[in-house]
Design an enzyme around this catalytic site. Sequence first.
Site, PDB file in Angstrom:
ATOM      1  N   CYS A 168       0.829  -1.208   0.000  1.00 61.09           N
ATOM      2  CA  CYS A 168       0.000   0.000   0.000  1.00 61.09           C
ATOM      3  C   CYS A 168       0.863   1.257   0.000  1.00 61.09           C
ATOM      4  O   CYS A 168       0.357   2.356  -0.171  1.00 61.09           O
ATOM      5  CB  CYS A 168      -0.949   0.003   1.193  1.00 61.09           C
ATOM      6  SG  CYS A 168      -0.100   0.004   2.769  1.00 61.09           S
ATOM      7  N   CYS A 172      -2.844  -3.255   8.693  1.00 57.31           N
ATOM      8  CA  CYS A 172      -2.356  -1.917   9.050  1.00 57.31           C
ATOM      9  C   CYS A 172      -1.861  -1.897  10.491  1.00 57.31           C
ATOM     10  O   CYS A 172      -0.913  -1.192  10.819  1.00 57.31           O
ATOM     11  CB  CYS A 172      -3.454  -0.884   8.876  1.00 57.31           C
ATOM     12  SG  CYS A 172      -4.368  -1.060   7.346  1.00 57.31           S
TER      13      CYS A 172
HETATM   14 FE1  FES Z   1      -1.512   0.666   4.215  1.00 55.92          FE
HETATM   15 FE2  FES Z   1      -3.410   0.659   6.003  1.00 55.92          FE
HETATM   16  S1  FES Z   1      -3.651   0.521   3.873  1.00 55.92           S
HETATM   17  S2  FES Z   1      -1.313   0.614   6.320  1.00 55.92           S
END
Ligand code: FES
Length: 146
Positions: free
Chosen positions: A33, A103
């Site tokens: 991400c 996360c």
């Molecule tokens: Fe990357 Fe939450 S989407 S840490």
Amino acid sequence: MYSEKVMDHFNNPRNVGEMEQPSGVGTVGNAKCGDIMRMYLDIDENGVIREAKFKTFGCGAAVATSSMATELVKGKTVQEALEVTNKAVMEALDGLPPAKVHCSLLAEEAIHAALWDYAEKNHLTIEGLKKPVEDIEEKIEEDAEQ
Ligand code: FES
């Protein structure tokens, strides 16, 4: 879908900032991400965490979990801080949606990275502390293989 506590820590994150001379600092990212978290710890001569600060370049759940994680480690010994796992952080936040559980791993690993740095600087061994990964994806894959 987010608990009130998650929203509170997202909207008013605690302990945001940097430290000029931390006892330990650790940075962990998630290549998937692109989010990054940096954790700073100020640890006194008895091994008690006096202060914790963080910077998160990431999603709301990452901000809320790092905020809660810094609150939880403050006042704890380095050994006790190891018990502040992503599960403990999630519980303290009244849960996270399943898609956001990864996360919370960022917060746990960033604490470990800061503790690792502190141990290295002081030539200490913290029992039960494993060398942290730089990219949390490695850990998620490792856990999946186990
Ligand atoms: Fe990357 Fe939450 S989407 S840490």
